[in-house]
Design an enzyme around this catalytic site. Structure first.
Site, short mmCIF file in Angstrom:
data_model
loop_
_atom_site.label_atom_id
_atom_site.label_comp_id
_atom_site.label_asym_id
_atom_site.label_seq_id
_atom_site.Cartn_x
_atom_site.Cartn_y
_atom_site.Cartn_z
N PHE A 1 4.60 -7.86 35.86
CA PHE A 1 3.63 -8.45 34.93
C PHE A 1 2.40 -9.00 35.64
O PHE A 1 1.27 -8.75 35.24
CB PHE A 1 4.29 -9.55 34.10
CG PHE A 1 5.26 -9.01 33.08
CD1 PHE A 1 4.81 -8.23 32.02
CD2 PHE A 1 6.62 -9.25 33.17
CE1 PHE A 1 5.68 -7.71 31.07
CE2 PHE A 1 7.50 -8.75 32.22
CZ PHE A 1 7.04 -7.97 31.18
N GLU B 1 22.35 -14.08 27.73
CA GLU B 1 22.19 -12.76 27.10
C GLU B 1 23.34 -11.84 27.46
O GLU B 1 23.90 -11.14 26.61
CB GLU B 1 20.88 -12.11 27.59
CG GLU B 1 19.63 -12.70 26.95
CD GLU B 1 18.37 -12.39 27.73
OE1 GLU B 1 18.45 -11.83 28.85
OE2 GLU B 1 17.29 -12.72 27.24
#
Lengths: 418, 418
Positions: B16, B173
């Site tokens: 990113f 998660e």
């Protein structure tokens, strides 16, 4: 296992032959164990699309136990069979266990064969499994990346030379798609190299490519390949492959990417049967696909060889494997109700080969055609036969996008070279 | 390179931070080289979906050179930076070459850290790259397969015990999704085991999971996890991990699948800079994200550490990395026109964590919510930020199908364990 109420069928291999046999026995009074080295059934006709970054692995594979989840007489096991003890009716597994059977179906398929040059394997991977496809994808994509990073002109040329050994359907598919990737997919994405200058060679030892097709179609396929930018060299036997390139007799070609689509050999499991094999290691089966001397042992798919009435062997293609699987299922059902075995007859629906974008050849016996129409025919046939509803939609979507944009959606390098 | 008309910015890392910096300089008078070890940008927030067979690799990754194909001032190179020579303004590469620069942005991210227990790495893989995700996918799917094939009850129990170390967002998660797979996805597909009896443990050394969230949300997350069937153990420090299981102090847990979501460390490249690092190996950057003593060298993303005005460090999340990338681009542009550097300020839009089907928590500062609404919010946000049009459609389609059918479409084992 006389105390068990129902006979036990052990199927080794969850390819087309093994899976179709299991499915055909859904309502039969048989207990089935389906053993496979992987956890998935693979739609092998589209494997070259994974190798060339058009599709991702899950697009063309589905877990065997998911496909068979509702068929309660099947237990799916992941494991590797190492030897058959046909007298003791047992199959030994790699982990030391063994599985007993009343009926056995060996359908573990074929592997690449390098005709006595096993050292070529390290430099020229073949295409049989998803792991093979991911390795080839990594090799192809990395070659372009390394060419862009290289400062050496000769090294760059070698990195941008791709040689495919073997002009059968797989070799033709790989060559056509590779040319397309270089010419279209990658064309504007590099700054130091021009991928359109990549050289794609298709090398065939025999006199022509796609020799299982009529000569006219095979000539058309060659012209379509050449239009895509592939150099086709028939009558070119490879005499050496190493890390730096390959030899065609006196001729030396510097290349860092050699793909093997030339020879297959049956899995070594067949040898442990102690029955006659052909030169490629395939089992010479009886007309009912059983093994000489062991009527309860069957061999189907690429592991079997059987001569048809026309003198030719049953081809090693998906439809033949499915038909063989169905035939073995019918034979076992017949045996259970005391009926005599029938001879297997291959029903040949025709022969297709795809070459690239809008290019393919189709041979339906009387009807032969090529080009865009053949390509559309191939596309519809392959989408139709893909297992699983989701796969069909996603694959169609991927292809529609790829067709309009020339893009390939799985251009991701995973794994490392050893 | 004084003869070149434009200054050369070398960006190490296409995550990113690096990618956003490159994009922000699209129209700038800068020549950019973007170097990455892989060929793709990875949408890391969804990496756990590849590890748990919900998505395939190409769904969450796109080739860097494809993303940047139209930005003509960028050259993308695949390669590995090994050391920075800040005095000589050169970066050494693993292949022996070196790249010179006028400006340098180091954004090569973080890796797993085992806090001095490097031998744990072999038994407890972490999740940073696509290769990591495929390894974890293989471990999870193989554990169920081996349990079905095993004849030993204790071995089966160990194979059906999954331990996740670390109760941050990734650990949560993984645990939530694993419980869902065992309870729903696989429930009817095995014959000898019942996947619903699988045990999923989430181990956190600190007093509570998701400690970067307010206590009320972190308690809600724990309840949602427990409803899914996860055993949450906070205050449980792992003291040993081996091939057979792990120790929690005196407690021994037999398990064949341990996943590491506990610690990260900066890539070793930072050390070669010769500037102050924090305990995790991150570079202590100046307020403008440059490196002390080398104003033309910047560090951004997970490799950088910077204290905010509130005393907390900028978090290691995707939005912070993007903002840092943009800030470095602005700083370079400013320097070229003689403006002074500005201090970087992290704009915190809020914090999200997903737990499983219809379960998530959202903290937008004043607004906090959990459950289905939070999950929908998370879903929309993640689809929206996925790079590439095709990915969004395919991922949406995969998720819609997965939601209605409880199925996961990438349940394919590829690769082999070493």
């Amino acid at each position: 296992m006389p105390e068990l109420p129902t006979p036990h069928l052990l199927i080794v291999g969850g390819g087309f032959a093994g899976l179709w046999a299991a499915r055909a026995l859904a309502r039969a009074p048989v207990r089935i164990t389906l053993l496979d080295r992987g956890n998935h059934h693979l739609f092998q006709p589209l494997l070259y699309q994974v190798a060339t970054a058009g599709l991702s692995s899950p697009d063309i594979a589905a877990p065997l136990r998911h496909i068979l989840r509702r068929q309660k007489n099947v237990t799916v096991l992941m494991g590797e069979a190492t030897a058959v003890d046909a007298e003791g009716k047992r199959v030994a597994l790699a982990d030391g266990d063994a599985l007993e059977y009343d009926f056995l179906l060996l359908a573990s398929g074929a592997n690449h064969a390098y005709f006595g040059h096993d050292d070529w394997a390290a430099h020229a991977p073949g295409l049989k499994t998803l792991d093979d496809a991911l390795l080839i994808r990594r090799k192809i994509l990395s070659a372009f990346e390394r060419a862009e990073a290289s400062m050496d002109e000769a090294e760059r040329r070698a990195l941008l030379t791709f040689a495919i050994v073997g002009g059968g359907p797989t070799g033709v598919e790989l060559a056509g798609t590779l040319a397309e990737i270089a010419r279209h997919t990658l064309k504007r994405e590099f700054r130091r190299i021009d991928p359109r200058h990549a050289r794609v060679l298709l090398l065939e030892a025999g006199p022509r490519i796609l020799s299982n097709f009529p000569e006219s179609l095979s000539a058309k396929a060659q012209r379509q390949l050449e239009k895509l930018g592939v150099e086709v060299r028939a009558g070119s036997a490879v005499t050496r492959i190493d890390a730096e390139g390959l030899n065609l007799g006196e001729d030396r070609i510097a290349t860092r990417t050699v793909l093997w689509a030339a020879g297959v050999a049956a899995s070594p499991l067949a040898r442990s049967l102690g029955v006659p094999l052909d030169r490629a290691g395939r089992v010479r089966v009886q007309p009912d696909l059983s093994v000489p001397g062991h009527p309860q042992v069957f061999v189907a798919g690429d592991l079997a060889t059987l001569q048809q009435d026309n003198g030719k062997p049953v081809p090693g293609v998906a439809p033949a494997a499915k038909q063989m699987g169905n035939h073995v299922a019918a034979t076992i059902l017949g045996r259970l109700s005391g009926r005599a075995s029938q001879a297997f007859r291959y029903r040949d629906w025709g022969n297709l080969a795809t070459i690239g974008r809008r290019a393919a050849i189709v041979d339906l016996g009387k009807l032969r055609f090529s080009g865009f129409l053949a390509w559309s025919f191939w596309l519809v046939a392959h989408i139709f036969f893909l297992i699983g509803f989701r796969n069909r939609i996603v694959v169609l979507l991927d292809w529609a996008m790829a067709y309009w944009t020339y893009q390939r959606n799985a251009r991701i390098i995973v794994g490392r070279d050893d």
